[in-house]
Scaffold this active site. Sequence first.
Site: not given
Lengths: 395, 395
Positions: B375, B183, B342
Amino acid sequence: MPQFENRPNARRALAAAALMLIAAGPAAAYDELVEKREFVMENFVTEQGETIAEVRIGWEAYGELNAARDNAILIAHFFSGTSNAAGKYSEDQPQPGYWNAIIGPGKAIDTDRFYVISSDTLVNLNVADPKVITTGPASIDPATGAPYGLDFPVVSMRDFVDVQKALLDSLGIDSLHAVMGASGGSVQTMEWAAAYPEMVPRAIPVISPGLDMPPYVIGLLKMWNMPIQMDPNWNGGDYYGGEPPLTGLSNALQLVTLNALHFDWADTTFGRAPADEGADPGAAFDAAFKVEAGLQAAGDGRATTTDANHFLYMSKANMTFSVAEEMERIRAKVLFIPAEGDMIFPPFLSERWAEKLRAQGNEAEVFTVTGPFGHLNGVFNIAQASEAIADFLAD
Amino acid sequence: MPQFENRPNARRALAAAALMLIAAGPAAAYDELVEKREFVMENFVTEQGETIAEVRIGWEAYGELNAARDNAILIAHFFSGTSNAAGKYSEDQPQPGYWNAIIGPGKAIDTDRFYVISSDTLVNLNVADPKVITTGPASIDPATGAPYGLDFPVVSMRDFVDVQKALLDSLGIDSLHAVMGASGGSVQTMEWAAAYPEMVPRAIPVISPGLDMPPYVIGLLKMWNMPIQMDPNWNGGDYYGGEPPLTGLSNALQLVTLNALHFDWADTTFGRAPADEGADPGAAFDAAFKVEAGLQAAGDGRATTTDANHFLYMSKANMTFSVAEEMERIRAKVLFIPAEGDMIFPPFLSERWAEKLRAQGNEAEVFTVTGPFGHLNGVFNIAQASEAIADFLAD
């Protein structure tokens, strides 16, 4: 779900989206001016057993009711929508109703054949829109002469449907050709199919959660409510006569807008441009991107016609929706119309519930619309489903 | 991106998620206790040309640096993360670092072969975590003896990378075997690949936006910031010595948590159960669902160790990320690891950027991890990519 069409500020902010919308296909107006009407009922008893002394909702219709009174299609509106699904109330209305592309003479929902009825719901958000007629926390409680505020009873999707049922009763309509709606309207559609199965032979839930509100979306709805309840002007729901919680409302409506759209829309409408040309967002804490300014303008523009308590009650009605345990009552054949890229009610929800309905013997099909608008493809690009809808209604 | 592991309240709220995590595979701890170290540099000049008199960041390492000093792999942490990517600081730490499943002797990132370095970033969120060392608005400005607040200069991903570069310089490391991160860590990974291409032969961006922050996610980040800025205790960033904006922080962290997870997680963890058994959410305005209470507890639990200004500065660094125009500088071969479901950085972003990199001659591949966490599959289910990572690092 946002309603952009009648909000000048939002329209400016989302101009590029509108251009894409226009480019997507012809949107000839329903060709007669639409009359907004009012339905009033006394002593409405809610699902929870509370009595509302007087309920008033707005409604409108396109086409003509036949002599047998069996050609009606009911349209239910989305979270932030109104009854204006097609046509214009006056020549100078900037945009026709949100599904004008599929409602009208010769269109998918052919008003030469069908009598299409669309109503405002209880606790409709757009209290300050002069064309909207609704009953909710902002309404005057006849017992006190003041707005109900949070003394208004919690209402449910079943209550929305029961008020619509009373409207149909008043028109002498005891069977429908179909019920349909987008998003929160799809929720009412499946509530109808479970509550009055003998009246609903066909259901078209568009951008739909299926037969209940997914826990993830209950979480999203909590987040949508959050900014309103953080705004000191909300004051525990007691703001009538004072300053409304416009900051909280704007932020709530920005969350709704963003969740209802998609990456492709943001790329095309804003890109990575700064809000103010020459003001590098990397150079100063307060320098923003254009997408931030666009969201802000859209939220600010819509906040002024939205009632905060109605928003919270509408959230509650969506959160509590479930007819999963009444599924076997449903007799309708069902056409699910999910939208590619939908991050509120992703297409897998429609596929999942279609499969469950087929497993109990219902006819159920899925037609997916595409485009850059995420959830809102179900509004802006509904014309893609014209043939699927027409075929579904034909037999 | 949330860090659940070290937050007791969040752990309670998300107990079911944790159980699923444990069920997902063995997570044997990195087998030595990890030492947290400090790196200090004077007069750091930011990308925008501002000077920070003293920068301090925490770091840790797993494995041994070889004599040639060429076996280092740098790990960059996510939005709300810390340097603790593997192992425990003490025997009684409840959970090891977030990527413990792939870092250790004989694991995908084999510490018998590699020297794995992981650092805290500038403006790390977890200011009140005693193991975190960072510099940002909550730090004391030596010029005034008081916290910087919003006088702290805006910092960028390039600044994060430049501090890490200075750390590596101090260790005599002038080439890396690879850079990787999840991320916000994937963002630093690609910033590294563009800023110091000669040092980065391999890059592994996990749950990544690609080479810039998508405008849609800039919008999401604006929404994450919003509750903090709505909280009167935020006070324009000047709350040190007073009450911190815990309500705003909790709400911001709830948004982060929800956006980073998925429908399947909410179904399994909460379902449609009420927060309080017997208190029907449909019966009262304030009666909530379990998913609402779970989010609230997770946000409340994490708010107490998070600094509000650091959150806003971290958002800014993410918003302004773009190395799209420096793409041709990148020499690394790239392994993208997106995650199914995600909704922050959907897999299509990894596919799109892998294609662009291949078009300019870089090797670029995509391996997708799956699971119910959206995610966060990129953290919780990273072990699925073990073989792909090991193969990628092997040649």
